[in-house]
Design a protein around this motif. Structure first.
Motif, PDB file in Angstrom:
ATOM      1  N   ILE A  89       0.850  -1.198   0.000  1.00  0.00           N
ATOM      2  CA  ILE A  89       0.000   0.000   0.000  1.00  0.00           C
ATOM      3  C   ILE A  89       0.882   1.244   0.000  1.00  0.00           C
ATOM      4  O   ILE A  89       1.767   1.384   0.844  1.00  0.00           O
ATOM      5  N   TYR A  90       0.631   2.102  -0.966  1.00  0.00           N
ATOM      6  CA  TYR A  90       1.368   3.368  -1.073  1.00  0.00           C
ATOM      7  C   TYR A  90       0.453   4.523  -0.682  1.00  0.00           C
ATOM      8  O   TYR A  90      -0.699   4.581  -1.101  1.00  0.00           O
ATOM      9  N   SER A  91       0.992   5.435   0.116  1.00  0.00           N
ATOM     10  CA  SER A  91       0.232   6.623   0.522  1.00  0.00           C
ATOM     11  C   SER A  91       0.078   7.554  -0.675  1.00  0.00           C
ATOM     12  O   SER A  91       0.755   7.371  -1.694  1.00  0.00           O
ATOM     13  N   PRO A  92      -0.784   8.586  -0.555  1.00  0.00           N
ATOM     14  CA  PRO A  92      -0.934   9.536  -1.670  1.00  0.00           C
ATOM     15  C   PRO A  92       0.391  10.192  -2.051  1.00  0.00           C
ATOM     16  O   PRO A  92       0.564  10.655  -3.162  1.00  0.00           O
ATOM     17  N   VAL A 107       3.216   2.338   2.899  1.00  0.00           N
ATOM     18  CA  VAL A 107       2.581   2.323   4.214  1.00  0.00           C
ATOM     19  C   VAL A 107       2.699   0.931   4.828  1.00  0.00           C
ATOM     20  O   VAL A 107       2.936   0.780   6.018  1.00  0.00           O
ATOM     21  N   LEU A 163      -4.035   4.907   8.307  1.00  0.00           N
ATOM     22  CA  LEU A 163      -4.094   5.745   7.103  1.00  0.00           C
ATOM     23  C   LEU A 163      -4.213   7.188   7.567  1.00  0.00           C
ATOM     24  O   LEU A 163      -5.290   7.660   7.929  1.00  0.00           O
ATOM     25  N   TYR A 198      -4.874   6.237  -2.383  1.00  0.00           N
ATOM     26  CA  TYR A 198      -3.835   5.265  -2.074  1.00  0.00           C
ATOM     27  C   TYR A 198      -3.753   4.247  -3.215  1.00  0.00           C
ATOM     28  O   TYR A 198      -4.761   3.964  -3.870  1.00  0.00           O
ATOM     29  N   LYS A 219      -6.626   0.905  -6.597  1.00  0.00           N
ATOM     30  CA  LYS A 219      -6.609   2.171  -5.858  1.00  0.00           C
ATOM     31  C   LYS A 219      -7.790   2.241  -4.916  1.00  0.00           C
ATOM     32  O   LYS A 219      -8.827   1.628  -5.159  1.00  0.00           O
TER      33      LYS A 219
END
Ligand SMILES: [Cu+2]
Length: 182
Positions: free
Chosen positions: A129-132, A137, A154, A160, A178
């Motif tokens: 999981i990638y943050s904005p 993450v 989060l 995300y 996403k």
């Protein structure tokens, strides 16, 4: 352990050991060759030999500096990834990974702590999981037949991205999903 400084040094040693062996071997060969040079060698040849040794040493120094300095940029050593969630999860989201994508129970989550319950329905995948802002993450490997739970805080609102970081076939690079945090 892996989230600590000692873990970083261990990982660094593990990743760079093969290169270190090659480097030390080359250095040894260069020094030995330098020593074997006859004393009456012409000046220009001696200069070339010296340049080779200096070049080798310079590469070694540059390589070492780049590796040591870049430890801080290892994604999962970032503060975001290593700080544990501050609260109990208020939402639970089931995730199914497949070749090649993810099905989420919901694609809109509330800001806060979330528990992801994930599984793969076919082969080995990962759920990263990638943050904005593009920071990792959390990441977890998904083995067929096993259910993984990860609790993630989060912190930011926005979009995300979930990616697979475990090679899983032709469609692997496009295995992206996403969700939004509001
Ligand atoms: Cu994949």
């Amino acid at each position: 352990m892996l989230g600590t400084g000692a873990g970083a040094v261990l990982l660094f040693a593990y990743l760079t050991a093969p290169f270190l062996v090659v480097f030390v071997t080359l250095l040894y060969l260069a020094v030995r060759r330098g020593r074997a040079t006859p004393r009456d060698l012409e000046g220009s040849k001696r200069l070339v030999l010296a340049a080779e040794v200096v070049w080798l040493l310079a590469i070694g120094v540059v390589w070492t500096v780049i590796n040591v300095v870049s430890i801080a940029w290892i994604p999962w050593l970032q503060p975001y990834a290593s700080s544990p969630p501050q609260s109990e999860p208020s939402q639970v989201v089931r995730v199914e990974a497949f070749m090649w994508g993810y099905t989420l129970e919901t694609y809109e989550l509330k800001q806060g702590t979330v528990k992801f319950v994930a599984r793969s329905i076919d082969t080995i995948h990962s759920m990263t999981i990638y943050s904005p802002r593009g920071e990792i993450v959390a990441t977890v490997m998904l083995m067929p037949g096993m259910t993984e739970e990860i609790v993630v805080e989060l912190k930011e609102r926005g979009e995300y991205v979930i990616r697979c970081l475990e090679f899983c076939g032709d469609g692997h690079p496009a295995m992206v999903s996403k969700f939004r945090v509001v």
